[in-house]
Design a protein around this motif. Structure first.
Motif, short mmCIF file in Angstrom:
data_model
loop_
_atom_site.label_atom_id
_atom_site.label_comp_id
_atom_site.label_asym_id
_atom_site.label_seq_id
_atom_site.Cartn_x
_atom_site.Cartn_y
_atom_site.Cartn_z
N SER A 78 8.25 8.03 -4.03
CA SER A 78 9.40 8.70 -3.92
C SER A 78 9.35 10.21 -3.14
CB SER A 78 9.98 9.15 -5.11
OG SER A 78 9.06 9.97 -6.04
N SER A 79 8.18 10.37 -2.67
CA SER A 79 7.84 11.64 -2.02
C SER A 79 8.53 11.37 -0.61
CB SER A 79 6.22 11.92 -2.09
OG SER A 79 5.98 12.90 -1.03
N GLU A 80 8.70 12.63 -0.08
CA GLU A 80 9.03 12.43 1.43
C GLU A 80 7.98 12.26 2.35
OE1 GLU A 80 9.02 17.22 2.29
OE2 GLU A 80 10.93 16.25 2.22
N ARG A 81 6.78 12.28 1.86
CA ARG A 81 5.41 11.96 2.69
C ARG A 81 5.12 10.69 2.64
NH1 ARG A 81 0.83 15.10 0.44
NH2 ARG A 81 -0.09 14.32 2.26
N ALA A 82 5.76 9.88 1.70
CA ALA A 82 5.46 8.48 1.80
C ALA A 82 5.86 7.51 3.05
CB ALA A 82 6.09 7.84 0.32
N ALA A 83 4.79 6.84 3.16
CA ALA A 83 5.16 6.17 4.61
C ALA A 83 4.81 4.74 4.46
CB ALA A 83 4.23 6.83 5.81
N ALA A 84 4.06 4.27 3.63
CA ALA A 84 3.62 2.78 3.62
C ALA A 84 3.18 2.48 2.25
CB ALA A 84 2.29 2.67 4.46
N ARG A 85 3.62 1.15 1.93
CA ARG A 85 3.28 0.84 0.59
C ARG A 85 1.94 -0.25 0.58
NH1 ARG A 85 6.74 0.74 -3.91
NH2 ARG A 85 8.43 1.48 -2.62
N VAL A 86 1.39 -0.31 -0.77
CA VAL A 86 0.18 -1.34 -0.71
C VAL A 86 0.84 -2.69 -1.13
CG1 VAL A 86 -2.03 -1.70 -1.93
CG2 VAL A 86 -1.33 0.53 -1.31
N VAL A 87 0.58 -3.65 -0.44
CA VAL A 87 1.19 -4.89 -1.04
C VAL A 87 -0.02 -5.97 -1.52
CG1 VAL A 87 3.20 -4.96 0.84
CG2 VAL A 87 0.94 -5.67 1.32
N ALA A 88 -1.30 -5.48 -1.07
CA ALA A 88 -2.21 -6.23 -1.64
C ALA A 88 -3.54 -5.23 -1.58
CB ALA A 88 -2.61 -7.51 -0.94
N ARG A 89 -4.32 -5.46 -2.83
CA ARG A 89 -5.56 -4.59 -2.76
C ARG A 89 -6.71 -5.28 -3.31
NH1 ARG A 89 -9.29 -1.43 -3.67
NH2 ARG A 89 -9.01 0.92 -4.14
N HIS A 90 -7.96 -5.30 -2.47
CA HIS A 90 -9.16 -6.17 -3.02
C HIS A 90 -10.32 -4.87 -2.77
CE1 HIS A 90 -6.71 -9.39 -2.60
NE2 HIS A 90 -6.16 -9.34 -1.45
N ASP A 91 -11.13 -5.20 -3.60
CA ASP A 91 -12.71 -4.42 -3.70
C ASP A 91 -13.48 -5.18 -2.75
OD1 ASP A 91 -11.95 -2.68 -5.45
OD2 ASP A 91 -12.69 -3.78 -6.98
N GLY A 92 -14.48 -4.63 -1.99
CA GLY A 92 -15.50 -4.98 -1.09
C GLY A 92 -14.78 -4.91 0.26
N ARG A 93 -15.80 -5.42 1.07
CA ARG A 93 -15.35 -5.77 2.54
C ARG A 93 -14.36 -6.63 3.08
NH1 ARG A 93 -19.68 -3.17 5.47
NH2 ARG A 93 -21.24 -2.90 4.37
N VAL A 94 -13.67 -6.44 4.06
CA VAL A 94 -12.55 -7.24 4.47
C VAL A 94 -13.30 -8.88 4.95
CG1 VAL A 94 -10.98 -7.78 6.16
CG2 VAL A 94 -11.11 -5.54 5.41
N SER A 95 -14.40 -8.58 5.15
CA SER A 95 -15.20 -9.85 5.76
C SER A 95 -15.56 -10.79 4.54
CB SER A 95 -16.50 -9.46 6.46
OG SER A 95 -17.38 -8.65 5.71
N ASP A 96 -15.58 -10.29 3.23
CA ASP A 96 -15.89 -10.89 1.96
C ASP A 96 -14.60 -11.40 1.38
OD1 ASP A 96 -18.64 -10.46 2.72
OD2 ASP A 96 -18.80 -8.75 1.66
N GLY A 97 -13.46 -10.63 1.48
CA GLY A 97 -12.46 -10.94 0.62
C GLY A 97 -11.34 -11.62 1.24
N PRO A 98 -10.28 -11.82 0.48
CA PRO A 98 -9.18 -12.77 1.07
C PRO A 98 -8.47 -12.23 2.12
CG PRO A 98 -8.68 -11.88 -1.08
CD PRO A 98 -10.05 -11.57 -0.94
N PRO A 99 -7.48 -12.71 3.01
CA PRO A 99 -6.89 -12.00 3.84
C PRO A 99 -5.59 -11.28 3.22
CG PRO A 99 -6.63 -14.45 3.90
CD PRO A 99 -7.68 -14.13 2.97
#
Length: 214
Positions: A78-99
């Motif tokens: 709700s903040s005026e500073r908010a610019a983007a929302r998280v649609v998916a979140r994964h631990d680890g490296r991108v190369s090891d996780g789901p797209p």
């Protein structure tokens, strides 16, 4: 008909390029292979691993971040500073996780940190990555938008030379004019229509993109 493999490339938002690491539709390191050749990638931003107290997990799904020139901060949506929302979140490296989901606008790479306080009290914020969607247009991850971490059906690309292609906006408003549009995703090249002029690596269950000349 140009029967060669090419791969789409991540186009991160220009304001985000001052940050670290990379994120692409093909979750590997700083380059991707195209018929034995390496394709360039644009860098993706890194999120500051500073717990904000707005959620149980730093940048969890449906939480929001601000935009910054060096790091990103979790803020209330709700903040005026908010610019983007998280649609998916994964631990680890991108190369090891789901797209990330297909229409993700950009990826935040979260560096492992050990701050004085954190979301669960164990003194650590683990390495991970957050797939982000802008709260307001433009949405480069949309089909034809000219960016995002993945190349999807509806996206356009241009010949970057050396057997490589890069993504660009289909409306011609990008720095480079579109030359091909991905019209279909299939399991094998033989499933592409006869009008296919270029095969684009998409990844996933239907990894072949059938692109026609514009």
């Amino acid at each position: 008909m140009r029967e060669r493999w090419s791969a789409g490339v991540l186009c991160a938002l220009p304001a985000l390029l001052a940050a670290l690491l990379t994120g692409c539709q093909s979750p590997s390191g700083g380059a991707q292979e195209e018929d034995g050749r390496l394709g360039e990638r644009s860098p993706a931003p890194t999120a500051a691993a500073r717990p904000s107290g707005y959620g149980a997990v730093f940048l969890a799904i449906d939480e929001c971040s601000s935009f910054g020139t060096v790091s990103f901060t979790e803020v209330p949506c709700s903040s005026e500073r908010a610019a983007a929302r998280v649609v998916a979140r994964h631990d680890g490296r991108v190369s090891d996780g789901p797209p990330c989901p297909a229409t993700t606008d950009f990826v935040l790479h979260i560096s492992e940190q050990r701050p004085s306080s954190d979301e669960d009290g164990d003194g650590a914020v683990p390495r991970g990555y957050a797939c982000m969607r802008n709260l307001q247009p433009p949405h480069p991850g949309d089909p034809g938008g000219g960016g995002g971490p993945r190349t999807i059906v509806g996206d356009c690309v241009y010949d970057a030379g050396g057997g490589k292609v890069r993504e660009t906006a289909c409306d011609g408003e990008g720095k480079r004019a579109p030359q091909y549009r991905v019209t279909k995703a299939v399991a094998e090249r033989a499933d592409c229509p006869a009008s296919t002029a270029l095969y684009v690596r998409l990844g996933g269950e239907r990894p072949v993109g059938c692109a026609r000349a514009l």
